[in-house]
Design a protein around this motif. Structure first.
Motif, mmCIF file in Angstrom:
data_model
loop_
_atom_site.group_PDB
_atom_site.id
_atom_site.type_symbol
_atom_site.label_atom_id
_atom_site.label_comp_id
_atom_site.label_asym_id
_atom_site.label_seq_id
_atom_site.Cartn_x
_atom_site.Cartn_y
_atom_site.Cartn_z
ATOM 1 N N LEU A 194 0.866 -1.178 0.000
ATOM 2 C CA LEU A 194 0.000 0.000 0.000
ATOM 3 C C LEU A 194 0.900 1.224 0.000
ATOM 4 O O LEU A 194 1.766 1.362 0.872
ATOM 5 N N GLU A 195 0.736 2.082 -0.990
ATOM 6 C CA GLU A 195 1.617 3.245 -1.073
ATOM 7 C C GLU A 195 0.891 4.422 -1.710
ATOM 8 O O GLU A 195 -0.047 4.236 -2.501
ATOM 9 N N PHE A 196 1.306 5.629 -1.323
ATOM 10 C CA PHE A 196 0.798 6.812 -2.004
ATOM 11 C C PHE A 196 1.178 6.735 -3.470
ATOM 12 O O PHE A 196 2.199 6.157 -3.845
ATOM 13 N N SER A 197 0.354 7.357 -4.314
ATOM 14 C CA SER A 197 0.562 7.150 -5.738
ATOM 15 C C SER A 197 0.210 8.409 -6.514
ATOM 16 O O SER A 197 0.175 9.510 -5.956
ATOM 17 N N ALA A 198 -0.036 8.253 -7.814
ATOM 18 C CA ALA A 198 -0.303 9.377 -8.704
ATOM 19 C C ALA A 198 -1.811 9.550 -8.874
ATOM 20 O O ALA A 198 -2.497 8.646 -9.349
ATOM 21 N N GLN A 243 2.036 4.336 -10.744
ATOM 22 C CA GLN A 243 1.491 2.994 -10.568
ATOM 23 C C GLN A 243 2.062 2.005 -11.590
ATOM 24 O O GLN A 243 2.482 0.892 -11.230
ATOM 25 N N GLU A 244 2.087 2.387 -12.851
ATOM 26 C CA GLU A 244 2.559 1.473 -13.888
ATOM 27 C C GLU A 244 4.050 1.192 -13.747
ATOM 28 O O GLU A 244 4.492 0.044 -13.922
ATOM 29 N N ARG A 245 4.815 2.225 -13.432
ATOM 30 C CA ARG A 245 6.260 2.035 -13.261
ATOM 31 C C ARG A 245 6.545 1.098 -12.092
ATOM 32 O O ARG A 245 7.373 0.179 -12.189
#
Length: 276
Positions: A194-198, A243-245
Motif C-alpha cells: 500500500l503506497e501513495f501514488s499518482a 502505478q505502472e512504473r
C-alpha cells in the motif's frame, strides 16, 4: 498527475534500471525528498525523520488523511484475507510497519490464527508498536524485529505473505527490497504493498498537490512540533514511481499476476503480486 511527477515514469533515483540488483554503486545518488543525496546516506536521513515523528506518527496519519489511511489499510488487509484456521498459523511479514497498524489488523482479521512479524529498521517506531501490542487483541501473536528491508534476517521461503504500507518509498534501493520480498516468500506467497501514488482524477490532482505542500507541513509544525519531516514525506510521495512504473518493478523482481488498485482517485494504491 499530482505532486510534480515530471520525472516519471522514465526513471527513479531510488532504483537501478528495472531488474538490476547490485552493481557498482559508486557515485550513485538517491532522492531524499527533492534533494539528491549519496545513496549510502539516505537510510540514516530517513531514520532521523522517523525517530522524530514516531511518537506522533499515528496521530499525524489521522490528521493528514482525515482518517482515510484507516480505510486504505483495512482494504489491503481485506484483500490479503488471512485465513482464520488451518493446520498451521498463517505467517506474515509486515515490513516498515513499526507502530503495528497493519499487523494488528491482520492478527484480528485472522482471529489470532496469523503469526505476524513486524520488521522495521527504526527502533523508535518499533518501540511504539511494542507498547501498543500490549493493549491490543492478539498482541502476543506479533513479533517486532529491527531489520533492514534490503537485507532481511529471515530464511528464504519462510512467509505466506509479505505486506508493506507507506514504507517502500523510503527504502534507498527499492529493487533490493522487492528482491528480498520475493526471497522470503514461500511458493504461492502473496506480496501486497500500500503506497501513495499518482492521482488520476482531473482537479483532484491540483487540490491534492496544494494540500500536500501547503497544509501537511503546517500540520506537522502544529501537531508534531516540526514541519521538516512532513515536508520530506510529501516530497518523497512526489518522487515515488507511478502505478505502472512500480508495477513493472514488481514484475521484474519475479512476481506474477501483478496488479494494482487505485484508492481515492489514485491518492494511494494497493499493489499485489504472487510468488509462483
Amino acid at each position: 498527475m499530482a505532486l510534480n511527477r515530471s520525472a516519471e515514469p522514465n526513471a527513479t533515483p531510488e532504483a537501478l534500471p528495472i531488474g538490476a540488483v547490485g552493481g557498482n554503486e559508486a557515485g550513485r545518488t538517491a532522492s531524499f525528498g527533492f534533494r539528491e543525496v549519496p545513496l549510502g546516506a539516505k537510510q540514516e536521513m530517513v531514520d532521523d525523520v522517523f525517530h522524530k515523528v514516531a511518537d506522533r506518527y499515528d496521530v499525524m496519519n489521522d490528521a493528514m488523511s482525515g482518517g482515510l489511511h484507516r480505510l486504505w489499510k483495512d482494504a489491503m488487509v481485506s484483500r490479503l484475507a488471512p485465513p482464520r484456521g488451518g493446520r498451521r498459523p498463517f505467517s506474515v511479514l509486515d515490513v516498515a510497519g513499526g507502530t503495528g497498524d497493519i499487523a494488528f489488523r491482520i492478527a484480528e482479521r485472522a482471529d489470532g490464527h496469523a503469526r505476524v512479524t513486524v520488521a522495521d529498521i527504526n527502533g523508535s517506531m518499533l518501540e511504539v508498536g511494542r507498547k501498543r501490542a500490549g493493549t491490543r487483541p492478539f498482541g502476543d501473536r506479533i513479533d517486532f524485529v529491527e531489520a533492514n528491508a534490503e537485507d532481511l534476517p529471515f530464511e528464504s521461503g519462510r512467509f505466506d505473505a509479505y505486506t508493506i504500507a507507506f514504507g517502500i518509498r523510503n527504502v534507498p534501493r527499492i529493487e533490493k527490497a522487492l528482491a528480498e520480498a520475493y526471497r522470503v516468500l514461500r511458493p504461492g506467497g502473496r506480496f501486497l504493498c500500500l503506497e501513495f501514488s499518482a492521482v488520476d482524477v482531473p482537479l483532484l490532482d491540483r487540490i491534492y498537490e496544494a494540500y500536500s505542500f501547503r497544509v501537511i507541513p503546517l500540520m506537522g509544525r502544529i501537531i508534531a512540533g516540526d514541519d521538516d519531516p512532513y515536508r520530506y514525506l510529501v516530497e518523497s510521495i512526489a518522487k515515488f514511481p507511478t502505478q505502472e512504473r512500480f508495477a513493472q518493478m514488481i514484475r521484474e523482481a519475479g512476481f506474477a499476476r501483478v496488479d494494482y488498485t487505485n484508492l481515492t482517485g489514485g491518492i494511494a494504491a494497493i499493489h499485489g503480486g504472487w510468488k509462483i
